[in-house]
Design a protein around this motif. Structure first.
Motif, PDB file in Angstrom:
ATOM      1  N   ALA A 177       1.603  -3.702 -11.238  1.00 38.22           N
ATOM      2  CA  ALA A 177       1.615  -2.293 -10.826  1.00 38.22           C
ATOM      3  C   ALA A 177       3.022  -1.864 -10.423  1.00 38.22           C
ATOM      4  O   ALA A 177       3.459  -0.751 -10.741  1.00 38.22           O
ATOM      5  N   TRP A 178       3.742  -2.751  -9.745  1.00 41.95           N
ATOM      6  CA  TRP A 178       5.124  -2.468  -9.341  1.00 41.95           C
ATOM      7  C   TRP A 178       5.988  -2.216 -10.569  1.00 41.95           C
ATOM      8  O   TRP A 178       6.740  -1.238 -10.618  1.00 41.95           O
ATOM      9  N   TRP A 179       5.886  -3.101 -11.561  1.00 40.83           N
ATOM     10  CA  TRP A 179       6.670  -2.929 -12.791  1.00 40.83           C
ATOM     11  C   TRP A 179       6.281  -1.651 -13.531  1.00 40.83           C
ATOM     12  O   TRP A 179       7.132  -0.961 -14.096  1.00 40.83           O
ATOM     13  N   LEU A 180       4.990  -1.318 -13.520  1.00 46.12           N
ATOM     14  CA  LEU A 180       4.559  -0.091 -14.198  1.00 46.12           C
ATOM     15  C   LEU A 180       5.135   1.148 -13.520  1.00 46.12           C
ATOM     16  O   LEU A 180       5.518   2.106 -14.199  1.00 46.12           O
ATOM     17  N   TYR A 181       5.210   1.140 -12.196  1.00 47.01           N
ATOM     18  CA  TYR A 181       5.873   2.250 -11.503  1.00 47.01           C
ATOM     19  C   TYR A 181       7.326   2.370 -11.964  1.00 47.01           C
ATOM     20  O   TYR A 181       7.815   3.466 -12.247  1.00 47.01           O
ATOM     21  N   ARG A 215       5.556  11.404  -6.849  1.00 42.79           N
ATOM     22  CA  ARG A 215       4.348  10.585  -6.954  1.00 42.79           C
ATOM     23  C   ARG A 215       4.678   9.127  -7.275  1.00 42.79           C
ATOM     24  O   ARG A 215       4.030   8.216  -6.762  1.00 42.79           O
ATOM     25  N   LEU A 216       5.674   8.915  -8.117  1.00 43.67           N
ATOM     26  CA  LEU A 216       6.055   7.544  -8.442  1.00 43.67           C
ATOM     27  C   LEU A 216       6.666   6.839  -7.228  1.00 43.67           C
ATOM     28  O   LEU A 216       6.342   5.685  -6.942  1.00 43.67           O
ATOM     29  N   LEU A 264       4.937   3.738  -5.241  1.00 46.48           N
ATOM     30  CA  LEU A 264       5.675   2.482  -5.122  1.00 46.48           C
ATOM     31  C   LEU A 264       5.802   2.051  -3.659  1.00 46.48           C
ATOM     32  O   LEU A 264       5.605   0.874  -3.324  1.00 46.48           O
ATOM     33  N   LEU A 265       6.085   2.996  -2.781  1.00 46.12           N
ATOM     34  CA  LEU A 265       6.188   2.686  -1.350  1.00 46.12           C
ATOM     35  C   LEU A 265       4.845   2.244  -0.769  1.00 46.12           C
ATOM     36  O   LEU A 265       4.774   1.295   0.011  1.00 46.12           O
TER      37      LEU A 265
END
Length: 120
Positions: free
Chosen positions: A18-22, A104-105, A109-110
């Motif tokens: 999910a982190w990489w997708l962000y 939103r991104l 991510l945060l």
């Protein structure tokens, strides 16, 4: 391995994805104004079910909804642009949509970093 350790490894792997997708969504937004965001979007759809029953599932939904709402607002700006009367308004809509998607991104991510689920 114990069941908890397997779950922790799976959760870590899902969170990492999910982190990489962000980051990929963000790179697409910066370098192509979101044009190539369909690539991480497909991965969101494919991997979302793997994250069922975890807070990461909400992050996949958040990214998917962010993508589609961004497309809607870019299309609205396109219609305004084609009318010629609304060219300045089209650029305003596109600019606000870009800032909204960037927000939103960053927010996602945060919250992912803090192990928080995204709102529905």
């Amino acid at each position: 391995m114990t069941q908890e350790l397997v779950f922790d490894n799976k959760l870590h792997s899902l969170k990492n994805l999910a982190w990489w997708l962000y980051l990929i969504h963000g790179a697409c937004l910066i370098f192509s104004l979101g044009l190539f965001s369909f690539v991480p979007l497909i991965i969101n759809y494919v991997k979302r079910e793997d994250a069922a029953d975890t807070f990461i599932y909400s992050h996949h939904n958040w990214q998917i909804r962010s993508f589609w709402w961004y497309v809607v607002w870019v299309a609205v700006g396109g219609v305004l642009f084609l009318t010629f009367v609304g060219i300045p308004l089209a650029f305003l809509v596109w600019g606000v949509a870009w800032i909204w998607k960037a927000y939103r991104l960053i927010k996602g991510l945060l919250d992912l970093n803090d192990n928080k689920a995204m709102p529905i």
